[in-house]
Enzyme design. Sequence first.
Site, short mmCIF file in Angstrom:
data_model
loop_
_atom_site.label_atom_id
_atom_site.label_comp_id
_atom_site.label_asym_id
_atom_site.label_seq_id
_atom_site.Cartn_x
_atom_site.Cartn_y
_atom_site.Cartn_z
N ARG A 533 22.24 -37.53 40.61
CA ARG A 533 22.22 -38.21 39.38
C ARG A 533 23.33 -37.55 38.29
O ARG A 533 23.64 -36.40 38.66
CB ARG A 533 20.93 -37.69 38.83
CG ARG A 533 19.87 -38.72 39.33
CD ARG A 533 20.06 -40.10 39.14
NE ARG A 533 19.57 -40.44 37.86
CZ ARG A 533 18.31 -41.26 37.68
NH1 ARG A 533 17.46 -41.29 38.45
NH2 ARG A 533 18.20 -41.52 36.48
N LYS A 538 24.80 -31.40 35.37
CA LYS A 538 25.59 -31.34 36.74
C LYS A 538 27.03 -31.46 36.83
O LYS A 538 27.63 -31.23 37.69
CB LYS A 538 24.86 -32.45 37.74
CG LYS A 538 23.48 -32.37 37.83
CD LYS A 538 22.74 -33.60 38.68
CE LYS A 538 21.35 -33.56 38.52
NZ LYS A 538 20.86 -32.77 39.89
N LYS A 644 22.01 -30.28 52.44
CA LYS A 644 22.50 -31.32 53.41
C LYS A 644 24.03 -31.07 53.85
O LYS A 644 24.43 -31.26 54.97
CB LYS A 644 22.02 -32.62 53.05
CG LYS A 644 20.59 -32.88 52.74
CD LYS A 644 20.11 -34.07 51.96
CE LYS A 644 18.75 -34.05 51.41
NZ LYS A 644 18.72 -34.76 50.36
C1 26W Z 1 9.13 -36.90 33.00
C2 26W Z 1 10.66 -37.11 33.38
C3 26W Z 1 11.11 -36.24 34.56
C4 26W Z 1 11.01 -36.87 35.74
C5 26W Z 1 11.52 -36.05 36.98
C6 26W Z 1 11.24 -35.07 34.40
C7 26W Z 1 11.63 -34.16 35.58
C8 26W Z 1 11.67 -35.01 36.72
C9 26W Z 1 12.07 -33.94 38.15
C10 26W Z 1 11.54 -32.74 37.80
C11 26W Z 1 13.53 -33.89 38.13
C12 26W Z 1 13.94 -33.44 39.24
O1 26W Z 1 14.06 -34.08 40.26
N1 26W Z 1 14.32 -32.11 39.53
C13 26W Z 1 14.86 -31.55 40.83
O2 26W Z 1 13.96 -31.29 41.90
C14 26W Z 1 14.76 -30.91 42.96
C15 26W Z 1 13.64 -30.56 44.07
O3 26W Z 1 13.16 -29.39 44.02
C16 26W Z 1 15.54 -29.85 42.90
O4 26W Z 1 16.44 -29.69 43.99
C17 26W Z 1 16.52 -29.92 41.70
O5 26W Z 1 17.54 -28.90 41.35
C18 26W Z 1 15.78 -30.69 40.66
O6 26W Z 1 16.86 -31.03 39.35
#
Ligand code: 26W
Length: 795
Positions: A533, A538, A644
């Site tokens: 993303r 990042k 990966k």
């Molecule tokens: C509510 C809005 C929202 C939606 C999704 C806030 C936060 C998120 C996620 C927590 C974001 C996310 O995908 N975090 C990622 O999770 C991965 C799996 O553990 C990690 O490898 C990434 O570092 C982390 O950014």
Amino acid sequence: MQAPSREDFRNEILKHLQYSMAKDPAHASIYDWRMALSHALRDRIVDPWFAATRQTYDQKRKRVYYLSMEFLIGRIMEDAAINLGLRDLCQEALEDLGVDYDAVVENEPDAALGNGGLGRLAACYMESMATLGCAGHGYGIRYEHGLFRQRFEGGRQVETPEDWLTQPHPWEFVRPESSYEIGFKGHVEKHAGRSVWVPAETVIAEAHDLPVIGWQGRWANTLRLWSARPTTLFDLGRFNHGDYAAAAEPEALARTLSRVLYPDDTTYQGKELRLKQEYFLTSAALQDILRRHLDAGLSITDLADHVAIQMNDTHPAIAGPELVRLLCDCYGLTFDAAIEIAVNCLGYTNHTLLPEALEKWASYLMGAVLPRHMQIIEEIDAWHLKRHPDRPNHIGILKHQEVRMGELAFITSHKVNGVSALHTDLIKANLFPELNKLHPDRIINQTNGVTPRRWLRMTNPALSTLITDTIGSGWEADLDRLFGLEPALKDPVFLQKFAAAKRSNKVALSNWVAQTQGIQIDPDAMFDVQIKRIHEYKRQFLNILQTIAQWHEIRKNPTGEFVPRVKIFGGKAAPGYQTAKEIIRLINDVAQVVNNDPYVDGRLKIIYPPNYNVSMAERLIPAADLSEQISTAGKEASGTGNMKFALNGALTIGTLDGANVEIREEVGAENFFLFGLTADEVMERRHNPDHARDAIMQSQSLQDVLQMIAEGRFSPDEPGRYHGLVHNIWHSDYFLCASDFESYAQAQREVDAAFTTPDRWWHMAASNTARMGFFSSDRSIKGYMADIWNTSSAL
Ligand code: 26W
């Protein structure tokens, strides 16, 4: 089950073409063949699926429930074929039928029911649970529209809706008998001392089951996705009065709940529909869990002995209050008994420390949408305070008229886990320091992992074959066996083969880039990839700044020796995230200039294919030489793309952030290009209000780059286009691109030096593959099973 013969399998495909698709081979489209093949494979999943279900019931096994708003699955068919051991047979059978296997695979749309890391992790974990024989169920939402599609217009991101469900979905089974009512709003009444919630709105959650088949088909689990439908289908009275739109209103309203995936990752917005989606998933899952538990003849008070529920971030954190509500209001338990059961069942995985990503709901909204839950949340907070009278009040669930979902999830769980060692330390130190003091054993680490079946065996057949030829098979389900490659690292013939596998992947990618982007790239150049993303933390911005600096060097020294590089970017920005969108446009603008600059003469190319998704990752990762993992230290919880890449023999250039720290420890510091400030240094550096200016003043190269951008070198039709980005780096630079710029540039020179010494490079690359066994999601899931779920394998 025995593998069928080539001829039998061909006939199974033909049978489905005829009787499931009603098509004659002469008139079948690629889509028809895909459906026929999917059905033939699906038939072979049903028996192990039944067997696993039966065994779980018979042995009264503890079940694990993984609740997640996102499952970023990608394509399903080839993954199923690989795990059933039938991939080559599929190709051969189709060949006999005169059909191109690759075209059939490509025909399948990605199931893009997620934003990024968190959703893809959930998909890897489902696969590992099935491989390990962990009786697990995933619960999610069957979004009609997954993550939006991305196009570029004049370099700008344009979003269009994703529509994977416009075609029939061969991997799902609708289960109308598993339907539950989900309520919203209304009020709470008291009847004989018991609270009764009387919702003002209700919808039906209907189950759709996807089988998840493990390695070698030894076990299969279910991913159950809920879709919303109205309780009353249609207002016939209104229809008969000619009011057609109003007649369909209840249906439209209900369906909104499972219509689209929220495209925000890492910024949270307090939208009512999102809260309703979260409750919709959670309530349907919990009702289903209790129904199954009671159907098995078990007592409600024994729930925690038979059920573990994992919350994937706080998105399903309403599970605590919902479980307490069901146990008290529907099954008559006392609050104290109910909360104890809830805590023993629930676990919470935190995936982010970014303050803007931590969910908080305005109390008035929670009270309006879920009035009974709001009461229970207050009760839970009071219960916690009573048990910990010395608890400072400001660390509770309710603060500033908001419900803090992190605190709620923490207090209602018996374990809270981070997703990498560094991230877990930071959770303890910065996110929940006070709660950690009250509950010193609650926070634990489970470093993320990725499934080697999809991310090595399936996506990289060239390297997989070399590995199997060298150490035998079996590494797919026991990734530590890759250590067996260690002796081969000294063998020049092995390293040559390793390089040849990488080169064949790079040739394939070059062909794809030529076909889809119309750009020629040289497979012998270094492929330098950043896919994830688009987010300020990042630091794609840092990458493009350094790319511009490299271009500037080439221009200053047109006859100089430069290591040819192809810079590859991929990723989407949240539709409302303006800065991220500016970064996308800048990358595309720079690409236009650099790719068309005759002075560059093939020494630098920038590629940014639109609509990055799981399938694109599967193309790019096996072909990468260099993996960009360059987040500001302390910000990336773990990363999984980083794993990966390294597994597929790309070298990492990265900061000491997330799981990079552990990857570097595993593969060896000498096989990793480290740069940048540490998490502590980042915090320290921000104390200096002039950190950005100071850093820029110390780097002539960065000054030149910023000047070129500011002058409009990459946007001649609109020179001021990037004044915002340039102003920001001079005056704020929260993510410290300036402070890390020189260190990053230096590391890139070290990368160049290593790449020009192939013996050294391939030794480093192969060392990465050989030492990445730790990052299998099987290891992660074993950790969850032992430390959080208290369960064991059925195999
Ligand atoms: C509510 C809005 C929202 C939606 C999704 C806030 C936060 C998120 C996620 C927590 C974001 C996310 O995908 N975090 C990622 O999770 C991965 C799996 O553990 C990690 O490898 C990434 O570092 C982390 O950014």
